[in-house]
Write a protein that holds these residues in place. Structure first.
Motif, short mmCIF file in Angstrom:
data_model
loop_
_atom_site.label_atom_id
_atom_site.label_comp_id
_atom_site.label_asym_id
_atom_site.label_seq_id
_atom_site.Cartn_x
_atom_site.Cartn_y
_atom_site.Cartn_z
N TRP A 1 0.86 -1.07 0.04
CA TRP A 1 -0.11 -0.09 0.04
C TRP A 1 0.76 1.29 0.14
O TRP A 1 1.90 1.40 0.77
N ASP B 1 -2.71 5.21 11.22
CA ASP B 1 -4.28 5.32 10.96
C ASP B 1 -4.86 4.64 12.26
O ASP B 1 -4.03 3.75 12.72
N GLY C 1 -12.24 6.19 4.31
CA GLY C 1 -11.18 5.62 4.58
C GLY C 1 -11.16 4.80 5.98
O GLY C 1 -9.85 4.10 6.22
N LYS D 1 -10.44 -0.44 6.79
CA LYS D 1 -9.40 -1.29 5.77
C LYS D 1 -9.94 -2.70 5.54
O LYS D 1 -10.26 -3.42 6.58
N LEU E 1 -5.57 -7.00 4.83
CA LEU E 1 -4.50 -6.35 4.31
C LEU E 1 -3.86 -6.76 3.06
O LEU E 1 -2.54 -6.81 3.25
N LEU F 1 -8.79 0.01 0.62
CA LEU F 1 -8.27 0.96 1.43
C LEU F 1 -9.41 1.71 1.79
O LEU F 1 -9.47 2.75 2.62
N TYR F 2 -10.54 1.83 1.02
CA TYR F 2 -11.51 2.88 0.86
C TYR F 2 -13.04 2.25 0.80
O TYR F 2 -13.09 1.20 -0.17
N ARG G 1 -15.36 0.76 2.38
CA ARG G 1 -15.61 -0.61 3.00
C ARG G 1 -16.87 -0.54 3.32
O ARG G 1 -17.46 0.33 4.05
#
Length: 520
Positions: free
Chosen positions: A144, A172, A206, A209, A213, A228-229, A231
């Motif tokens: 990422w 994050d 965001g 996640k 991963l 990443l975005y 969800r």
């Protein structure tokens, strides 16, 4: 008939706190500075102001790295200053929206400091996204990238890695952690209890996640519906936040900074029990083109038609090159950017929904493209090694008065935190105040006409026939005409109400717009 909520048609003015007005002479804007200039916003004719983060922060990313969500950074003032500003804003008839930053904290936040001091696998680390590295621990856990350049992972001396989709100073949060969810519920209530009218949610899509991963692989980080975005879990969170907002009177609201791959995904955030609004950035991203503007409007209005939320329109912000400068491309004809920006305002204000203005656009400010490298502070500039200019050029302090720096932004003799151009004397509020042909006067006139007409304007529009280089639509009694070509075009019949440049009879000049009152 249910009254329309205030935010549905509001004109909201974004205040970049550090660059609005400096009251104490330290070269940085502050809350008392904003308070002293509320009359400017009232006279401009906006309905609300949105404050960028003013919380304690090391300013690794302009305040979007928050060290304490329940206080004011001393460089910007105190909680007492905030309360006084909010009270004065309300006394001026202005609502106030504040930024909330839930995707990440500062690395100086007490939680992250405890996480660094705690061992791997500890509850303190579970509030963030710590992982073991790949290939024996020496490589990041996945591929990422950070939005500011480089990897989204940084390694600690104990071998673990932590995720930061932005700068390393912005770790994050783990939104699957109970402590995180309860903490932000309390933060929302803290500011709602103080009387704020709403929140702008940073990186709203965001927060969650993909739990695996997994690598992006061939997928770009710009695929916005991937790991990443966007969800699905984020929608449950905003339902919880909506219930909190609904507990308070006065039509408190939330607008999300949401980037998605399509308008249908955007609309999911606007279900009746989720967010009140989301930013629709397509107009800001569109080139100077009538077909492009029409396509954006059709798509944006269509996406919110069934939600009852209303569209949102924006041309500039603290994250984008100012549209005066964008609209100069590719022609580079002197003055063309300002002509197009005035015309675009009539499009923005003529469309149904709410409009978000960025400080300084009412003065016609251009992007400052020649800032010296040692003055730039944006992490994009720093992490790209100077290859990317970053966003400092749209964050240069506002010019209020005088002939030279600091143009009334700070007391005379004080250097502002970003240098101001030598040729900005004509852009000051003072210089434009009494000039009926100035950009400031044009903004005031357009906003006043919009407010006067608003009770008669329906929430939908009718597209009118016209040349491909122009865009004509009718909204109740209002006709909006925009000509993106260089040559004049004949307008629909109607009585001119306000124009971005003088007309040629019933011809609309190139790079111009007009509002007409339809013939009855």
């Amino acid at each position: 008939m249910t009254p329309t909520p205030w935010w549905r048609d509001a004109v909201v003015y974004e205040v970049y706190v550090r660059s609005f007005a400096d009251s104490d002479g330290d070269g940085e804007g502050d809350l008392q500075g904003i308070r002293s200039r509320l009359g400017h916003l009232r006279d401009l004719g906006v309905d609300a102001l949105w404050l960028t983060p003013f919380y304690p922060s090391p300013l690794a990313d302009g305040g979007y790295d928050v060290a304490d969500y329940r206080d004011v950074d001393p460089r910007f003032g105190t909680l007492g200053d905030f309360d006084a500003l909010l009270a004065d804003a309300h006394a001026h008839g202005l609502r106030m929206i504040i930024d909330i930053v839930p995707n990440h904290t500062s690395d100086r936040h007490p939680w992250f400091r405890r996480a660094l001091a705690a061992p791997p696998g500890s509850p303190a680390r579970d509030r963030y996204l710590f992982r073991s590295g790949a290939n024996g621990g020496d490589d990041p856990p996945n591929d990422w990238p950070s939005a500011f350049g480089g990897s989204a992972w940084s390694r600690l001396p104990d071998g673990e890695w932590y995720l930061h989709l932005y700068a390393p100073e912005q770790p994050d949060l783990n939104w699957r952690n109970h402590d995180v969810r309860r903490e932000f519920e309390d933060i929302l209530r803290f500011w709602l209890d103080r009387g704020v009218d709403g929140f702008r949610i940073d990186v709203a899509a965001g927060l969650f996640k993909d739990e695996s991963l997994g690598d992006l692989g061939e997928r770009s980080r710009h695929v916005l519906n991937g790991p990443l975005y966007n969800r699905p879990e984020v929608h449950g969170l905003y339902r919880e936040w909506r219930r909190i907002l609904d507990e308070y009177g006065g039509e408190r609201m939330a607008i999300g900074e949401v980037w998605t791959d399509g308008q249908d995904d955007l609309a999911r955030y606007l279900r009746p029990d989720e967010l009140h609004q989301v930013f629709q950035f397509d107009l800001q991203m569109a080139p100077w083109s009538a077909p492009a503007f029409r396509a954006v409007a059709v798509s944006a209005l269509g996406s919110v038609a069934e939600t009852g939320a209303g569209a949102t329109w924006v041309l500039s912000s603290h994250d984008a090159v100012r549209h005066v400068t964008r609209y100069e491309q590719p022609e580079n004809v002197p003055g063309i950017g300002h002509a197009r920006a005035r015309a675009a305002l009539l499009l923005l204000l003529g469309l149904p929904g709410s409009a978000y203005l960025y400080q300084g656009e009412e003065l016609g400010l251009p992007e400052v493209t020649d800032l010296p490298g040692d003055a730039r502070q944006d992490p994009i500039w720093k992490r790209s090694g100077g290859a990317q200019a970053g966003r400092d050029g749209c964050r240069v302090p506002l010019p209020w008065s005088g002939k030279s720096e600091p143009y009334g932004f700070s007391p005379e003799g004080v250097d502002p935190w970003l240098p101001m151009p030598r040729d900005w004397a004509s852009f000051t509020v003072e210089a434009q105040e009494g000039d009926p042909g100035s950009t400031l006067s044009f903004y005031r006139d357009a906003l006043a006409e919009r407010r006067r007409l608003l009770p008669e304007l329906p929430a939908d529009i009718e597209w009118l026939d016209g040349p491909d280089t122009a865009l004509f639509f009718r909204r109740g009694p209002l006709i909006c005409a925009l000509n993106c070509d260089e040559n004049p075009v004949r307008m629909p019949p109607g009585k001119p109400l306000i124009t971005s440049t003088p007309l040629y009879g019933d011809l609309l000049p190139g790079n111009a717009a007009a509002w007409l009152i339809a013939s009855r």
